[in-house]
Design a protein around this motif. Structure first.
Motif, short mmCIF file in Angstrom:
data_model
loop_
_atom_site.label_atom_id
_atom_site.label_comp_id
_atom_site.label_asym_id
_atom_site.label_seq_id
_atom_site.Cartn_x
_atom_site.Cartn_y
_atom_site.Cartn_z
N LEU A 1 -3.14 21.97 -19.92
CA LEU A 1 -3.39 20.67 -20.52
C LEU A 1 -3.32 19.58 -19.45
CD1 LEU A 1 -3.79 18.78 -22.91
CD2 LEU A 1 -1.31 18.87 -23.32
N LEU A 2 -2.35 19.68 -18.55
CA LEU A 2 -2.22 18.68 -17.49
C LEU A 2 -3.41 18.71 -16.54
CD1 LEU A 2 -0.49 16.49 -16.17
CD2 LEU A 2 0.54 18.28 -14.75
N ILE A 3 -3.91 19.90 -16.23
CA ILE A 3 -5.09 20.02 -15.35
C ILE A 3 -6.28 19.31 -15.96
CG2 ILE A 3 -6.79 21.65 -14.45
CD1 ILE A 3 -4.50 23.64 -14.04
N SER A 4 -6.47 19.49 -17.26
CA SER A 4 -7.57 18.82 -17.96
C SER A 4 -7.39 17.30 -17.96
CB SER A 4 -7.67 19.34 -19.39
OG SER A 4 -8.73 18.72 -20.09
N ILE A 5 -6.16 16.85 -18.22
CA ILE A 5 -5.88 15.42 -18.22
C ILE A 5 -6.09 14.82 -16.84
CG2 ILE A 5 -4.03 13.71 -18.44
CD1 ILE A 5 -2.92 15.33 -20.76
N LEU B 1 0.83 -1.21 0.00
CA LEU B 1 0.00 0.00 0.00
C LEU B 1 0.87 1.25 0.00
CD1 LEU B 1 -2.77 1.35 0.17
CD2 LEU B 1 -2.65 1.11 2.66
N THR B 2 1.94 1.22 0.77
CA THR B 2 2.87 2.37 0.79
C THR B 2 3.50 2.59 -0.57
OG1 THR B 2 3.38 1.96 3.14
CG2 THR B 2 4.94 3.31 1.88
N ALA B 3 3.90 1.50 -1.24
CA ALA B 3 4.50 1.60 -2.56
C ALA B 3 3.51 2.18 -3.57
CB ALA B 3 4.98 0.23 -3.02
N VAL B 4 2.27 1.69 -3.56
CA VAL B 4 1.25 2.17 -4.49
C VAL B 4 0.93 3.65 -4.22
CG1 VAL B 4 -1.16 1.94 -5.21
CG2 VAL B 4 0.25 -0.11 -4.86
N SER B 5 0.75 4.00 -2.95
CA SER B 5 0.41 5.38 -2.59
C SER B 5 1.54 6.34 -2.94
CB SER B 5 0.11 5.47 -1.09
OG SER B 5 -0.96 4.62 -0.72
N THR B 6 2.76 5.94 -2.61
CA THR B 6 3.92 6.77 -2.93
C THR B 6 4.07 6.95 -4.43
OG1 THR B 6 5.06 5.98 -0.94
CG2 THR B 6 6.42 7.02 -2.64
N PHE B 7 3.84 5.87 -5.16
CA PHE B 7 3.92 5.92 -6.62
C PHE B 7 2.93 6.92 -7.20
CE2 PHE B 7 1.94 4.29 -10.54
CZ PHE B 7 3.00 4.43 -11.41
N LEU B 8 1.67 6.85 -6.76
CA LEU B 8 0.64 7.74 -7.30
C LEU B 8 0.89 9.19 -6.91
CD1 LEU B 8 -2.54 5.53 -6.65
CD2 LEU B 8 -1.40 5.96 -8.84
N ILE B 9 1.29 9.42 -5.65
CA ILE B 9 1.54 10.79 -5.19
C ILE B 9 2.77 11.38 -5.88
CG2 ILE B 9 2.15 12.20 -3.19
CD1 ILE B 9 0.50 10.27 -1.49
N PHE B 10 3.85 10.59 -5.94
CA PHE B 10 5.07 11.05 -6.59
C PHE B 10 4.82 11.38 -8.05
CE2 PHE B 10 8.79 9.88 -9.17
CZ PHE B 10 9.72 10.80 -8.70
N HIS C 1 2.03 12.27 -9.41
CA HIS C 1 1.19 13.46 -9.52
C HIS C 1 2.03 14.73 -9.42
CE1 HIS C 1 -2.10 16.27 -8.85
NE2 HIS C 1 -1.51 16.65 -7.72
N TYR C 2 2.88 14.80 -8.40
CA TYR C 2 3.65 16.02 -8.19
C TYR C 2 4.79 16.17 -9.20
CZ TYR C 2 1.10 17.12 -3.96
OH TYR C 2 0.11 17.47 -3.09
N LEU C 3 5.33 15.06 -9.65
CA LEU C 3 6.35 15.14 -10.68
C LEU C 3 5.75 15.66 -11.99
CD1 LEU C 3 9.30 14.66 -11.44
CD2 LEU C 3 8.68 12.30 -12.04
N SER C 4 4.52 15.23 -12.28
CA SER C 4 3.85 15.71 -13.49
C SER C 4 3.57 17.21 -13.40
CB SER C 4 2.55 14.94 -13.72
OG SER C 4 1.61 15.21 -12.69
N LYS C 5 3.21 17.69 -12.21
CA LYS C 5 2.98 19.13 -12.03
C LYS C 5 4.27 19.91 -12.23
CE LYS C 5 0.20 20.62 -8.82
NZ LYS C 5 -0.95 21.09 -9.61
#
Length: 216
Positions: free
Chosen positions: A125-129, A99-108, A110-114
């Protein structure tokens, strides 16, 4: 009957997690006037995505944010069940690690994409996606929870069913994942270089790292 009792007894903490997910969704339903069927219509139609993006619906956030949490938990439960097929361990510690790996993956991710969108100047474009993808994830959390219940309580000892069901769940996630890019194909074609950069950095490399972490 004794075998079923032993399986249920050994999954008490998993039962609590699943129950809390279902209960929280039921509570969220009581605090919004938006019908569940309207929210789940994103499975087959982009209408809800468009009107929620335009701000014509502002009471869907309970479903959205709660769905994102359940989405991560459901994926972790599916991966945990697959790991038990391989080694037979049902340790709470192993689930927490997954769960930690999955959560960290999704959060990381998200912020890396921003960060990348800010540097490359395609924030809009990223906000829309992200808006569309997060709605898909939140809606898919309901389907994933059904899958979780199936592999833990209906066919808990059928390894073939568990693996096939997990593969189907993964395929559905991938299909909806790339459906987002298809829906934004016109905007992406105008920023093709940034799209390739985004795709390689955030849609390929992170998944390879997550796969490497889980299979080690």
């Amino acid at each position: 009957m004794d075998a079923l009792y032993r399986i249920t007894e050994s999954l008490d903490w998993i039962s609590i997690i699943i129950f809390m997910c279902l209960l929280s969704f039921a509570v969220a339903r009581q605090f919004t006037t938006l019908p569940v069927s309207e929210f789940l219509s994103v499975y087959v139609s982009s209408r809800f995505i468009k009107i929620s993006r335009d701000g014509r619906i502002d009471n869907h956030h309970g479903y959205k944010y709660l769905g994102l949490i359940i989405y991560g938990i459901s994926i972790a439960l599916i991966l945990f069940k697959l790991s038990t097929v391989q080694n037979g361990s049902q340790s709470l510690t192993n689930f927490i690690l997954i769960l930690t790996a999955v959560s960290t993956f999704l959060i990381f991710k998200h912020y890396l994409s921003k960060l990348l969108s800010t540097i490359a100047n395609f924030e809009d474009l990223l906000i829309s996606i992200d808006h569309e993808r997060n709605l898909y994830r939140a809606a898919l959390s309901v389907l994933l929870m059904v899958i979780v219940i199936s592999i833990y309580y209906i066919f808990p000892t059928s390894n073939g069913f568990i693996q096939i069901t997990a593969a189907v769940a993964g395929a559905v996630i991938i299909v909806y994942h790339f459906l987002v890019f298809y829906n934004h194909r016109n905007a992406l074609s105008a920023s093709f270089f940034y799209f390739i950069l985004y795709l390689c950095t955030l849609e390929i490399a992170p998944y390879l790292l997550l796969y490497k972490y889980i299979t080690v």
